[in-house]
Design a protein around this motif. Structure first.
Motif, PDB file in Angstrom:
ATOM      1  N   VAL A 161       0.807  -1.343   0.010  1.00  0.00           N
ATOM      2  CA  VAL A 161      -0.040  -0.121   0.033  1.00  0.00           C
ATOM      3  C   VAL A 161       0.804   1.290  -0.034  1.00  0.00           C
ATOM      4  N   SER A 162       0.607   2.046  -0.985  1.00  0.00           N
ATOM      5  CA  SER A 162       1.443   3.629  -0.927  1.00  0.00           C
ATOM      6  C   SER A 162       0.421   4.304  -0.367  1.00  0.00           C
ATOM      7  N   LEU A 163       1.016   5.231   0.455  1.00  0.00           N
ATOM      8  CA  LEU A 163       0.067   6.119   0.983  1.00  0.00           C
ATOM      9  C   LEU A 163       0.395   7.658   0.786  1.00  0.00           C
ATOM     10  N   LEU A 225       6.156  10.114   0.908  1.00  0.00           N
ATOM     11  CA  LEU A 225       5.319   8.934   0.522  1.00  0.00           C
ATOM     12  C   LEU A 225       5.518   7.828   1.308  1.00  0.00           C
ATOM     13  N   VAL A 226       4.651   7.198   2.037  1.00  0.00           N
ATOM     14  CA  VAL A 226       4.851   6.136   2.827  1.00  0.00           C
ATOM     15  C   VAL A 226       4.325   4.901   2.076  1.00  0.00           C
ATOM     16  N   MET A 227       5.189   3.851   2.205  1.00  0.00           N
ATOM     17  CA  MET A 227       4.678   2.474   1.431  1.00  0.00           C
ATOM     18  C   MET A 227       4.890   1.263   2.306  1.00  0.00           C
ATOM     19  N   ILE A 228       3.650   0.731   2.614  1.00  0.00           N
ATOM     20  CA  ILE A 228       3.443  -0.371   3.514  1.00  0.00           C
ATOM     21  C   ILE A 228       3.623  -1.902   2.825  1.00  0.00           C
ATOM     22  N   GLY A 229       4.505  -2.431   3.242  1.00  0.00           N
ATOM     23  CA  GLY A 229       4.854  -3.925   2.522  1.00  0.00           C
ATOM     24  C   GLY A 229       3.715  -4.799   2.896  1.00  0.00           C
ATOM     25  N   ALA A 230       3.604  -5.736   1.787  1.00  0.00           N
ATOM     26  CA  ALA A 230       2.695  -6.812   2.010  1.00  0.00           C
ATOM     27  C   ALA A 230       3.581  -8.054   2.998  1.00  0.00           C
ATOM     28  N   SER A 231       2.783  -9.064   2.988  1.00  0.00           N
ATOM     29  CA  SER A 231       3.233  -9.940   4.109  1.00  0.00           C
ATOM     30  C   SER A 231       4.563 -10.620   3.683  1.00  0.00           C
ATOM     31  N   GLY A 232       4.780 -10.706   2.134  1.00  0.00           N
ATOM     32  CA  GLY A 232       5.809 -11.447   1.625  1.00  0.00           C
ATOM     33  C   GLY A 232       6.851 -10.146   1.336  1.00  0.00           C
ATOM     34  N   THR A 233       6.732  -9.150   1.647  1.00  0.00           N
ATOM     35  CA  THR A 233       7.776  -8.161   1.198  1.00  0.00           C
ATOM     36  C   THR A 233       9.028  -8.512   1.935  1.00  0.00           C
ATOM     37  N   ARG A 234      10.322  -8.413   1.342  1.00  0.00           N
ATOM     38  CA  ARG A 234      11.326  -8.885   2.129  1.00  0.00           C
ATOM     39  C   ARG A 234      12.568  -7.565   2.157  1.00  0.00           C
ATOM     40  N   LEU A 235      13.677  -7.750   2.990  1.00  0.00           N
ATOM     41  CA  LEU A 235      14.671  -6.821   3.083  1.00  0.00           C
ATOM     42  C   LEU A 235      15.939  -7.689   2.581  1.00  0.00           C
ATOM     43  N   ILE A 236      16.932  -7.167   1.768  1.00  0.00           N
ATOM     44  CA  ILE A 236      18.229  -7.809   1.636  1.00  0.00           C
ATOM     45  C   ILE A 236      19.138  -7.168   2.087  1.00  0.00           C
ATOM     46  N   ALA A 237      19.746  -7.615   3.428  1.00  0.00           N
ATOM     47  CA  ALA A 237      20.811  -6.538   4.056  1.00  0.00           C
ATOM     48  C   ALA A 237      21.985  -6.520   3.286  1.00  0.00           C
ATOM     49  N   ARG A 238      22.597  -5.538   3.442  1.00  0.00           N
ATOM     50  CA  ARG A 238      23.754  -5.121   2.525  1.00  0.00           C
ATOM     51  C   ARG A 238      24.988  -4.359   3.463  1.00  0.00           C
ATOM     52  N   GLN A 239      26.253  -4.996   3.692  1.00  0.00           N
ATOM     53  CA  GLN A 239      27.031  -4.467   4.578  1.00  0.00           C
ATOM     54  C   GLN A 239      27.400  -2.924   4.410  1.00  0.00           C
ATOM     55  N   GLY A 240      27.337  -1.864   5.181  1.00  0.00           N
ATOM     56  CA  GLY A 240      27.607  -0.785   5.062  1.00  0.00           C
ATOM     57  C   GLY A 240      26.611   0.235   4.010  1.00  0.00           C
ATOM     58  N   ARG A 241      25.497  -0.474   3.723  1.00  0.00           N
ATOM     59  CA  ARG A 241      24.452   0.025   2.685  1.00  0.00           C
ATOM     60  C   ARG A 241      23.242  -0.086   3.259  1.00  0.00           C
ATOM     61  N   ALA A 242      22.352   0.771   2.883  1.00  0.00           N
ATOM     62  CA  ALA A 242      20.804   0.601   3.054  1.00  0.00           C
ATOM     63  C   ALA A 242      20.461  -0.633   2.643  1.00  0.00           C
ATOM     64  N   PRO A 243      19.402  -1.496   3.115  1.00  0.00           N
ATOM     65  CA  PRO A 243      19.226  -2.571   2.572  1.00  0.00           C
ATOM     66  C   PRO A 243      18.134  -2.512   1.429  1.00  0.00           C
ATOM     67  N   LEU A 244      18.100  -3.468   0.476  1.00  0.00           N
ATOM     68  CA  LEU A 244      17.155  -3.426  -0.540  1.00  0.00           C
ATOM     69  C   LEU A 244      15.729  -4.121  -0.164  1.00  0.00           C
ATOM     70  N   VAL A 245      14.657  -3.378  -0.407  1.00  0.00           N
ATOM     71  CA  VAL A 245      13.545  -3.870  -0.266  1.00  0.00           C
ATOM     72  C   VAL A 245      12.809  -4.263  -1.515  1.00  0.00           C
ATOM     73  N   TYR A 246      12.220  -5.684  -1.504  1.00  0.00           N
ATOM     74  CA  TYR A 246      11.300  -5.963  -2.648  1.00  0.00           C
ATOM     75  C   TYR A 246      10.439  -7.092  -2.196  1.00  0.00           C
ATOM     76  N   THR A 247       9.395  -7.053  -2.989  1.00  0.00           N
ATOM     77  CA  THR A 247       8.189  -7.905  -3.008  1.00  0.00           C
ATOM     78  C   THR A 247       8.351  -8.972  -4.006  1.00  0.00           C
ATOM     79  N   PRO A 248       8.468 -10.247  -3.867  1.00  0.00           N
ATOM     80  CA  PRO A 248       8.581 -11.287  -4.885  1.00  0.00           C
ATOM     81  C   PRO A 248       7.087 -11.251  -5.685  1.00  0.00           C
ATOM     82  N   ARG A 249       7.334 -11.831  -6.899  1.00  0.00           N
ATOM     83  CA  ARG A 249       6.397 -11.699  -7.882  1.00  0.00           C
ATOM     84  C   ARG A 249       5.323 -12.989  -7.678  1.00  0.00           C
TER      85      ARG A 249
END
Length: 263
Positions: A161-163, A225-249
């Motif tokens: 959901v994008s608010l 812009l506020v974006m609320i992830g779904a139950s399947g939305t995931r984070l990919i941790a990265r050392q020294g960098r912000a995590p990546l956010v993605y929702t699997p297809r």
């Protein structure tokens, strides 16, 4: 009628986000109509007139643009982001439907732009990889009960959901209430993105849990812009960098599996 009206999306900020088609429409216009801060983003040009107005007079602005076009002007109505997403395209068509019958003979086009939801998603990763929706939290044009009913429905349906329009000086409490509702349905660790002014010099991106987002609700503003992830939305941790956010297809296959045979 010899005039024309283009409804143009300026994108989220920097000129590099402006599409060539939108730029061409701006270049061809004799008159630019829009909210003052959006018009300020367009360099002044000899022979071109800017008509600035406040941000709560959309229908008056649309009528003015139609009147200019009916008088033979080449008019561009500008919106930030995409003009069809909570913006001026719908306002122009509302004014057109209720206005002078002759206005319907005008050549009217809509030039799309990159909306805040897409700019924020690109900055964070791919949170819109699955099903998603957009809801405006503003209750200027619809009752708050309608906002919350729609929000509850999409939260239970497990959309990302994008608010839009999450908070303002006149309604500083609504984002908090929306996030409280989300927390009653989604897990506290659900990823939430706070994307402020993406595409501008003062852009800021924060990736929080839903529980943290509720605590931080008061730090958002109308440029967020506020974006609320779904139950399947995931984070990919990265050392020294912000995590990546993605929702699997896929909602049935594990990450790295292909969806419907495609990669």
């Amino acid at each position: 009628m010899t005039g024309s009206l283009a409804i143009v999306g300026l994108g989220p900020g920097e000129a590099r986000y402006l599409t060539p088609a939108a730029q061409a429409a701006l270049d061809a216009a004799s008159d630019l109509v829009g909210y003052g801060p959006y018009l300020d983003r367009i360099p002044a040009r000899a022979g071109q007139t800017k008509h600035a107005s406040d941000n709560r007079v959309e229908i008056d602005r649309a009528r003015h643009a139609l009147e200019l076009a009916a008088a033979g002007k080449s008019v561009a109505v500008v919106s930030g982001g995409d003009p069809g997403v909570f913006a001026m395209a719908a306002a122009v068509f509302e004014a057109l439907e209720a206005g002078e019958p002759g206005w319907r003979k005008l050549a009217i086009t809509v030039e799309p732009g990159i909306t805040a939801m897409l700019a924020a998603a690109a900055a964070a990763g791919a949170p819109l990889g699955g099903d998603f929706c957009a809801i405006s939290l503003s209750d200027n044009l619809k009752p708050w009960e309608v906002v919350t009913a729609r929000l509850e429905a999409v939260l239970r349906a497990d959309f990302v959901v994008s608010l839009y329009n999450p908070i303002s000086k006149a309604r500083p409490w609504q984002l908090g209430k929306a996030l409280e509702l989300a927390l009653s349905i989604r897990a506290p660790e659900t990823p939430v993105i706070f994307a402020r002014a993406i595409g501008r010099a003062d852009e800021a991106l924060r990736i929080l849990s839903l529980a943290e987002a509720l605590e931080a609700a008061g730090t958002a503003d109308m440029a967020t812009l506020v974006m609320i992830g779904a139950s399947g939305t995931r984070l990919i941790a990265r050392q020294g960098r912000a995590p990546l956010v993605y929702t699997p297809r896929s909602v049935t296959k594990s990450p790295c599996a292909t969806s419907q045979g495609r990669t």
